[in-house]
Design an enzyme around this catalytic site. Structure first.
Site, PDB file in Angstrom:
ATOM      1  N   CYS A 136      -2.002   2.201  -1.906  1.00 20.55           N
ATOM      2  CA  CYS A 136      -1.361   1.205  -2.784  1.00 20.55           C
ATOM      3  C   CYS A 136       0.021   0.875  -2.302  1.00 20.55           C
ATOM      4  O   CYS A 136       0.845   1.509  -2.729  1.00 20.55           O
ATOM      5  CB  CYS A 136      -1.542   1.415  -4.053  1.00 20.55           C
ATOM      6  SG  CYS A 136      -0.592   0.111  -5.177  1.00 20.55           S
ATOM      7  N   CYS A 139       2.451   0.361  -5.291  1.00 17.57           N
ATOM      8  CA  CYS A 139       3.001   1.500  -6.192  1.00 17.57           C
ATOM      9  C   CYS A 139       3.765   2.515  -5.263  1.00 17.57           C
ATOM     10  O   CYS A 139       4.830   2.935  -5.850  1.00 17.57           O
ATOM     11  CB  CYS A 139       1.509   2.341  -6.110  1.00 17.57           C
ATOM     12  SG  CYS A 139       0.245   1.632  -6.535  1.00 17.57           S
ATOM     13  N   ASP A 140       3.590   2.773  -3.968  1.00 25.40           N
ATOM     14  CA  ASP A 140       4.330   3.451  -3.274  1.00 25.40           C
ATOM     15  C   ASP A 140       5.180   2.968  -2.059  1.00 25.40           C
ATOM     16  O   ASP A 140       6.057   3.682  -1.398  1.00 25.40           O
ATOM     17  CB  ASP A 140       3.238   4.437  -2.305  1.00 25.40           C
ATOM     18  CG  ASP A 140       2.549   5.191  -3.332  1.00 25.40           C
ATOM     19  OD1 ASP A 140       2.970   5.591  -4.638  1.00 25.40           O
ATOM     20  OD2 ASP A 140       1.307   5.397  -2.987  1.00 25.40           O
TER      21      ASP A 140
END
Ligand code: NAP
Length: 311
Positions: A136, A139-140
């Site tokens: 993701c 997200c990261d």
């Protein structure tokens, strides 16, 4: 307490189904796995959902849908569903949904459990999850500021992730196993025009190397078979999804890829169970088609519940 319907999943399909069953006055419960967010929530920007000129983020879209569903006063239970089973008592059969070791009785079930990212299944992948391997970018991605990152895949998700990562990373390399991307043309155009993104064609990732975190990848050129090592600190795997249907495999017919087999009314092989969105055998996996699916499954479900109640 016996519910009219339990909806499993709170992504675009499940939440749209909820809107429809709630407006039909069904007593509903939505169960959402607190550890597995809808794939839609991971989209940095969604440009092809109607009525949002300029796009909307995945998180905002899900938030708005939940707000809209919440207006009808339904409960969303955060729990992990481990199975569904038919009580098989009589013609007024009930379904039992097990979530976090508790059983919930219901006349019908709508499965909208979506899909989860597919893994490459190569050496080092499992070992480096959270230490350089991610599924993701939204997200990261920020963790990889000024680093070299690689994206595996060539579809819409891979290309969208590459565009997103190019905001932070020093260099983004898309490693794709063929010589053409599968992604939508408009996304391809943006990638080709972005000088922080390169595409490594006709290549697969064979191995992930590193110590505490990733330091490089071993690539194979699929046309020549030649191996070469590439320096990188992050690998984003974006090679498609697998349906999240393990918990229904003993109750419903599923195809060889794990998708729930559905009929015209999004009915499944079991009376009283309907499926919608990315967990079923649908050709198109778009947020807007998932919403349409949710509406259709809910319409069939309302008809089923009304018949069972003798209306
Ligand atoms: P996808 O369309 O199935 O693409 C997967 C990509 O990964 C393909 O390029 C495929 O290569 C490659 N791939 C698959 N298995 C691989 C493996 N084992 N090793 C290396 N490469 C592999 O998946 P997706 O991009 O996640 O999209 C899923 C669905 O969501 C699609 O229907 C897509 O249109 C939709 N989606 C839409 C949007 C949007 O409309 N904005 C955004 C994201 C996703 P090949 O090309 O060679 O098969």
């Amino acid at each position: 307490m016996i519910y009219d319907v339990i909806i499993i999943g709170a992504g675009p399909a499940g939440l749209t189904a909820a809107l429809y069953v709630l407006r039909a006055n069904l007593r509903a419960l939505i169960i959402e796995d607190p550890l597995v967010a809808s794939q839609a929530a991971y989209a940095f920007i969604i440009e092809n959902f109607p009525a949002f000129p300029g796009g909307i983020s995945g998180i905002d879209l899900i938030k708005k849908l939940k707000e809209q569903v919440g207006y009808f006063g339904v409960e969303i239970l955060p729990a992990d569903v481990s199975g569904i089973k038919n009580s098989g008592q009589n013609s007024k059969q009930l379904w039992q949904v097990t979530a976090n070791n508790r059983m919930y009785d219901t006349i019908s079930v709508i499965v909208a459990s979506g899909a989860v990212p597919k893994r490459l299944d190569i050496a080092g992948e499992r070992e480096f999850i959270g230490r350089g391997v991610s599924y993701c970018a939204v997200c990261d991605g920020a963790l990889f500021k000024d680093k070299n990152v690689v994206i595996a895949g060539g579809g819409d998700s891979a290309v969208e992730e590459a565009l997103f990562l190019s905001r932070f990373a020093k260099k983004v390399s898309i490693v794709h196993r063929r010589d053409k991307l599968r992604a939508a043309k408009i996304l391809q155009k943006r990638v080709f025009a972005n000088d922080r993104i390169e595409i490594v064609w006709n290549s697969t990732i064979e191995q992930i190397m590193g110590g505490k975190t990733i330091s490089g990848l071993r690539l194979r050129d699929v046309s020549t078979g030649a191996l070469r090592d590439m320096d990188c600190q992050g690998l984003f795997v974006s090679i498609g999804k697998v349906p999240n249907t393990g918990f229904v495999k003993n109750a419903l017919d599923i195809d060889k890829n794990g998708y729930i087999i559905t009929g015209r009314g999004l009915n499944t092989s079991a009376h009283g169970v309907f499926a919608c969105g990315d967990c079923r055998d649908t050709l198109f996996k778009q947020i807007v088609t998932a919403c349409g699916d949710g509406a259709a499954a809910a319409r069939s479900c309302v008809h089923y519940v009304d018949t069972m109640k003798g209306y």
